[in-house]
Design a protein around this motif. Sequence first.
Motif, PDB file in Angstrom:
ATOM      1  N   UNK A  53     -15.470  17.214  -3.497  1.00 33.05           N
ATOM      2  CA  UNK A  53     -15.694  16.356  -2.335  1.00 33.05           C
ATOM      3  C   UNK A  53     -14.946  15.029  -2.477  1.00 33.05           C
ATOM      4  N   UNK A  54     -14.649  14.417  -1.338  1.00 33.46           N
ATOM      5  CA  UNK A  54     -13.997  13.102  -1.302  1.00 33.46           C
ATOM      6  C   UNK A  54     -14.844  12.178  -0.437  1.00 33.46           C
ATOM      7  N   UNK A  55     -14.908  10.925  -0.835  1.00 32.54           N
ATOM      8  CA  UNK A  55     -15.681   9.925  -0.104  1.00 32.54           C
ATOM      9  C   UNK A  55     -14.722   8.976   0.612  1.00 32.54           C
ATOM     10  N   UNK A  56     -14.873   8.896   1.934  1.00 30.87           N
ATOM     11  CA  UNK A  56     -14.002   8.063   2.758  1.00 30.87           C
ATOM     12  C   UNK A  56     -14.815   6.890   3.300  1.00 30.87           C
ATOM     13  N   UNK A  57     -14.350   5.672   3.044  1.00 32.88           N
ATOM     14  CA  UNK A  57     -15.045   4.487   3.541  1.00 32.88           C
ATOM     15  C   UNK A  57     -15.209   4.587   5.058  1.00 32.88           C
ATOM     16  N   UNK A  58     -16.402   4.221   5.553  1.00 36.53           N
ATOM     17  CA  UNK A  58     -16.600   4.293   6.994  1.00 36.53           C
ATOM     18  C   UNK A  58     -17.865   3.609   7.458  1.00 36.53           C
TER      19      UNK A  58
END
Length: 256
Positions: free
Chosen positions: A90-95
Motif C-alpha cells: 500500500x501507498x499513503x498519499x497526503x490528502x
Amino acid sequence: MSRADTRPSPSALRSLIAPGIAALVCLAILLGLGLWQLARKGEKEALIARIVERSRAEPPAAPPAFDAWNPGADEFRRVRATGTFLHNKEALVHGLAPGEPGRALQGFYVLTPLKRDDGSIILVNRGLVPTELKDPKSRAAGQVTGETTVTGMLRGSEVRTLFVPESDPARDQWYTRDIAAITAARGLTNVAPYLIEADATENPGGWPRGGNLRVDLPNNHLQYAFTWFGIAACLVGVFSVFAWRRLHDPVEPDAP
C-alpha cells in the motif's frame, strides 16, 4: 459678440474614427468571450449529467480491459472488482477529505493494490485515514484479508497542480495519486492504467473511510459570461461619454 459653435466639427468626427474602431474590436472580443462562456456552460452541464449517470449505474460494471481504457468514456464509471488486497504494497498519499461541517479531515489516502485471479492488479483508493492512523498496525481491523469485493468509480492518475508538492518516491512521500509512479515504486507489473475510488461501504474498524470522491464539477461559466458582458457594457458606456464630450465640446470660431 460671437458665440461658440456647438456643432460637431469635421476634425472632431475624424478624431473618433481610431478610438471607435478600437472600441468596436474590443466590444466584439468581449461579446465573443461572453458567448463562448455560455457555450461552455452548456457543455459543462452535459458533462456533469453524463458523469452523474455513470456514477449511479446499477449494477456496477466490470472494470474495462487495460488496453481498452478510455478516460473520456470510462472515467467516473461505477465498477465492481474482486481480488485480494496486497497490504504490504500500500501507498499513503497526503490528502484532505470532508469531516465535520466546516472542517476538513487531514490525513492520508490509502492506495492498495488489488490482485485478481488472473494475476492482474488494480490500484484501489480505499479512502482516507487520519494522520494518527498512518501506521497500518493502528488500523489492523481494516486490513482485510482473503478475497474481497470493491465497488467504486474509475479514475485516471491525478494530475499535479501548481501548488501541490512533487512526490518523492525515494522517501515514500506521495502527494498525488500517480498510478504509474506508485506501482513502479512498489515493483508491481500488469497494473491497470486506472484506479478505483472505493465507495462509502464501511471497512472493518471504520478505517480507511471511502466515498470521498465528488462528481459535482464546478460550473461557473454563467458567472464568467456575465462578467464579460458587464465589461462590454462598461466599454459602451465609457466610449459613449467620451464620444459625446468630444462632439459637443464648444468650438471657438476662427479669429477674424
